[in-house]
Design a protein around this motif. Structure first.
Motif, PDB file in Angstrom:
ATOM      1  N   ARG A  39     -23.945  25.012  18.339  1.00 12.81           N
ATOM      2  CA  ARG A  39     -23.654  25.936  17.249  1.00 12.81           C
ATOM      3  C   ARG A  39     -24.340  27.267  17.521  1.00 12.81           C
ATOM      4  O   ARG A  39     -25.361  27.346  18.200  1.00 12.81           O
ATOM      5  CB  ARG A  39     -24.132  25.365  15.908  1.00 12.81           C
ATOM      6  N   LEU A  40     -23.770  28.316  16.953  1.00 16.83           N
ATOM      7  CA  LEU A  40     -24.360  29.645  17.090  1.00 16.83           C
ATOM      8  C   LEU A  40     -25.791  29.646  16.573  1.00 16.83           C
ATOM      9  O   LEU A  40     -26.665  30.329  17.123  1.00 16.83           O
ATOM     10  CB  LEU A  40     -23.510  30.670  16.331  1.00 16.83           C
ATOM     11  N   SER A  41     -26.045  28.870  15.531  1.00 14.35           N
ATOM     12  CA  SER A  41     -27.395  28.803  14.966  1.00 14.35           C
ATOM     13  C   SER A  41     -28.391  28.222  15.958  1.00 14.35           C
ATOM     14  O   SER A  41     -29.600  28.451  15.835  1.00 14.35           O
ATOM     15  CB  SER A  41     -27.383  27.962  13.689  1.00 14.35           C
ATOM     16  N   GLU A 161     -22.038  36.204  11.430  1.00 18.51           N
ATOM     17  CA  GLU A 161     -21.310  34.928  11.379  1.00 18.51           C
ATOM     18  C   GLU A 161     -20.624  34.826  10.023  1.00 18.51           C
ATOM     19  O   GLU A 161     -21.280  34.748   8.987  1.00 18.51           O
ATOM     20  CB  GLU A 161     -22.273  33.766  11.587  1.00 18.51           C
ATOM     21  N   LEU A 162     -19.299  34.843  10.035  1.00 15.57           N
ATOM     22  CA  LEU A 162     -18.541  34.818   8.793  1.00 15.57           C
ATOM     23  C   LEU A 162     -18.479  33.404   8.241  1.00 15.57           C
ATOM     24  O   LEU A 162     -18.354  32.427   8.998  1.00 15.57           O
ATOM     25  CB  LEU A 162     -17.121  35.348   9.024  1.00 15.57           C
ATOM     26  N   GLY A 163     -18.561  33.285   6.934  1.00 11.03           N
ATOM     27  CA  GLY A 163     -18.482  31.975   6.307  1.00 11.03           C
ATOM     28  C   GLY A 163     -17.108  31.355   6.501  1.00 11.03           C
ATOM     29  O   GLY A 163     -16.081  32.042   6.593  1.00 11.03           O
ATOM     30  N   ALA A 233     -16.232  36.341  22.139  1.00  9.76           N
ATOM     31  CA  ALA A 233     -14.912  35.948  22.635  1.00  9.76           C
ATOM     32  C   ALA A 233     -14.568  34.499  22.336  1.00  9.76           C
ATOM     33  O   ALA A 233     -13.378  34.157  22.210  1.00  9.76           O
ATOM     34  CB  ALA A 233     -14.839  36.189  24.147  1.00  9.76           C
ATOM     35  N   THR A 234     -15.564  33.625  22.202  1.00 11.58           N
ATOM     36  CA  THR A 234     -15.268  32.192  22.172  1.00 11.58           C
ATOM     37  C   THR A 234     -15.702  31.465  20.904  1.00 11.58           C
ATOM     38  O   THR A 234     -15.304  30.306  20.711  1.00 11.58           O
ATOM     39  CB  THR A 234     -15.943  31.490  23.366  1.00 11.58           C
ATOM     40  N   ALA A 235     -16.506  32.080  20.045  1.00 11.66           N
ATOM     41  CA  ALA A 235     -16.986  31.371  18.852  1.00 11.66           C
ATOM     42  C   ALA A 235     -15.816  30.941  17.978  1.00 11.66           C
ATOM     43  O   ALA A 235     -14.859  31.700  17.783  1.00 11.66           O
ATOM     44  CB  ALA A 235     -17.945  32.262  18.062  1.00 11.66           C
ATOM     45  N   ARG A 236     -15.906  29.744  17.440  1.00  8.55           N
ATOM     46  CA  ARG A 236     -14.853  29.190  16.592  1.00  8.55           C
ATOM     47  C   ARG A 236     -15.475  28.627  15.314  1.00  8.55           C
ATOM     48  O   ARG A 236     -16.584  28.106  15.315  1.00  8.55           O
ATOM     49  CB  ARG A 236     -14.089  28.066  17.322  1.00  8.55           C
ATOM     50  N   HIS A 237     -14.724  28.715  14.233  1.00  5.94           N
ATOM     51  CA  HIS A 237     -15.196  28.153  12.971  1.00  5.94           C
ATOM     52  C   HIS A 237     -15.344  26.639  13.088  1.00  5.94           C
ATOM     53  O   HIS A 237     -14.552  25.963  13.760  1.00  5.94           O
ATOM     54  CB  HIS A 237     -14.196  28.450  11.843  1.00  5.94           C
ATOM     55  N   SER A 238     -16.347  26.108  12.428  1.00  5.07           N
ATOM     56  CA  SER A 238     -16.495  24.668  12.262  1.00  5.07           C
ATOM     57  C   SER A 238     -17.192  24.430  10.932  1.00  5.07           C
ATOM     58  O   SER A 238     -17.814  25.341  10.381  1.00  5.07           O
ATOM     59  CB  SER A 238     -17.292  24.045  13.416  1.00  5.07           C
ATOM     60  N   PRO A 239     -17.088  23.229  10.375  1.00  4.92           N
ATOM     61  CA  PRO A 239     -17.650  22.983   9.044  1.00  4.92           C
ATOM     62  C   PRO A 239     -19.143  23.222   8.938  1.00  4.92           C
ATOM     63  O   PRO A 239     -19.642  23.571   7.872  1.00  4.92           O
ATOM     64  CB  PRO A 239     -17.295  21.506   8.780  1.00  4.92           C
ATOM     65  N   ASP A 240     -19.884  23.047  10.033  1.00  9.83           N
ATOM     66  CA  ASP A 240     -21.337  23.203   9.956  1.00  9.83           C
ATOM     67  C   ASP A 240     -21.821  24.429  10.722  1.00  9.83           C
ATOM     68  O   ASP A 240     -22.900  24.421  11.299  1.00  9.83           O
ATOM     69  CB  ASP A 240     -22.032  21.939  10.470  1.00  9.83           C
ATOM     70  N   GLY A 241     -21.019  25.482  10.725  1.00 10.34           N
ATOM     71  CA  GLY A 241     -21.409  26.720  11.385  1.00 10.34           C
ATOM     72  C   GLY A 241     -20.579  26.997  12.615  1.00 10.34           C
ATOM     73  O   GLY A 241     -19.969  26.097  13.198  1.00 10.34           O
ATOM     74  N   ALA A 242     -20.521  28.260  13.029  1.00 11.44           N
ATOM     75  CA  ALA A 242     -19.717  28.645  14.185  1.00 11.44           C
ATOM     76  C   ALA A 242     -20.139  27.859  15.420  1.00 11.44           C
ATOM     77  O   ALA A 242     -21.330  27.711  15.703  1.00 11.44           O
ATOM     78  CB  ALA A 242     -19.846  30.142  14.437  1.00 11.44           C
TER      79      ALA A 242
END
Length: 449
Positions: A39-41, A161-163, A233-242
């Motif tokens: 995750r990005l976090s 990081e957008l919600g 370029a590659t981050a994708r949404h997921s339920p527990d953060g990008a």
């Protein structure tokens, strides 16, 4: 025929409906997982929540409006009138005395006893793509996040990081050279992640050991900006953060970094200096190729503000009341981020029915707005249309890259944990101590950091 005309009330009702419907879908079906991607976090451990202004009148699409609002506030001699205009909250009242925001020189005594010139408005990123202005006076803002102001500067970049808004298209991360307020149009809060933890581009906000491990796996240096470009370029949404899949394929890495650097150049309106992507000259604003550049075909009125926004798909024309701008690619009109169309969110802040125009707001500072459409807004809109169109054109490249990364070798969370890179140490999740500059505390006292 025109489509999707909107005013502020209809816009906000649509946003709320989108969020409610998305939440119902998630509750029924569950949200999809994203493999073993970190995750990005985990990659950028230090994050800051969005700014909480507490009063909308301290931000505006133009600096002149903020100066007019400040003058109306300090010209109010009656304490009750000044308090009503100020709009007190639990965190701030006209009697609050708080320290300066880092990098600012505003007074620190209570506003109830002070006047003086207007603090010089500063540009900020409002939401994903809207550049607005803010009064940088700590006495006016409930939660200004001083730690962000402390590290802002010429070399700093911010990843916002957008919600997650279920079933809504759009990027998971938007980057900015301006200090972002972290606003999410659909009301789902995200996080703000500076690339550097200290002023002057010092100490990357990356989990320790990550660049070194990737450099070994990819057999090439990995700079902090390379990682931010890859994330963009590659981050994708997921339920527990990008989620950010990390490839172990050097060729895919190079493609992703080049794509991300072009996105960074677009997100920052040409202010980011690309090292790997072609056609991204530093300091030069993005432009559409000749013949595709949007122009004003019918001007905006000299008096009054347009009350509707619409799009004619066949003519590729954007309609603002009676004004016409063309050509506007469909990709720019349909571009969504944070759960809403970016152009609708941008217009909702500037049209005749923008926040502060309700009858109940008459006499409030938020109701002070331009009497006519400023020329600078037209220039901003043409630039925004260009940026959205060019970003939309890169979406197929990003989708292809995502598919190839998913099918190829990756550096997943398990490998990062086995190498001791994850989990990030607690110290990396906290702001760094910054002791190299003076900050004035409440009532002129010296601030200890």
């Amino acid at each position: 025929m025109p489509a999707n005309g909107t005013g502020s009330r209809r816009y906000h009702a649509g946003v709320n409906r989108t969020v409610r419907e998305g939440l119902r879908v998630t509750a029924k079906q569950g949200a999809p997982g994203v493999g073993g991607a970190p995750r990005l976090s985990e990659l950028m451990p230090w994050s800051v929540p969005p700014l909480r202004l507490g009063r909308s009148w301290v931000r505006a699409p133009d600096a002149a409006t903020l100066r007019a609002r400040w003058k109306a506030l300090v010209d109010a001699e009656d304490a009750a009138v000044r308090a009503r205009l100020f709009r007190p909250s639990r965190a701030r009242t006209p009697d609050s005395a708080v320290g300066q925001l880092p990098g600012q020189t505003t007074p620190t005594g209570p506003l109830s006893r002070a006047g003086g010139p207007c603090p010089e408005p500063v540009p900020v990123l409002h939401g994903p793509f809207d550049r607005q202005w803010l009064l940088p006076d700590h006495r006016l803002i409930d939660a200004a996040r001083p730690e962000l102001w402390r590290v802002a500067g010429e070399r700093q970049l911010f990843a916002v990081e957008l919600g997650l808004v279920p079933q809504s298209p759009g990027p998971a991360v938007v980057c900015s050279d301006l200090l972002p307020d972290g606003h999410s149009p659909a009301g789902r809060p995200g996080r703000i992640r500076p690339l550097y933890r200290r002023p002057g581009g010092a100490e990357p906000n990356l989990t320790p050991g990550l660049p070194e491990l990737l450099a070994r796996r990819l057999d090439r240096p990995v700079a902090p900006t390379d990682l931010l470009a890859w994330i963009t370029a590659t981050a994708r949404h997921s339920p527990d953060g990008a989620a950010v899949p990390l490839t172990a394929d050097p060729a895919l890495w190079d493609r992703g970094v080049a794509l991300g650097e072009r996105l960074l150049w677009l997100h920052t309106r040409g202010r980011y200096a690309s090292r790997h992507a072609r056609g991204c000259p530093a300091g030069e604003r993005p432009r559409m190729p000749g013949g595709r550049r949007p122009y004003v075909r019918a001007p905006l009125p000299a008096r009054g503000l347009p009350d509707s926004l619409a799009y004619e798909a066949e003519e590729e024309t954007l309609l603002l009341g009676g004004a016409r701008i063309a050509p506007v690619p469909r990709g720019a009109w349909e571009f969504a981020a944070g759960g809403v169309r970016v152009l609708e969110a941008w217009f909702a802040q500037r049209g005749a029915t923008a926040p502060g125009t309700e009858a109940a707001d008459a006499g409030a500072l938020a109701a002070l707005r331009p009497a006519g459409w400023p020329q600078e807004w037209t220039s901003e809109l043409l630039e925004l249309l260009t940026v959205l169109a060019l970003v939309a054109e890169l979406r197929p490249d990003a989708d292809r890259l995502a598919g190839e990364v998913a099918a190829g070798p990756q550096v997943g969370g398990a490998e990062l944990r086995a190498a001791g890179v994850l989990p990030a140490p607690d110290a990396a999740r906290r702001p760094a101590s910054v002791l190299d500059h003076h900050e004035e505390g409440p009532n002129g006292q010296f601030a200890l950091l």
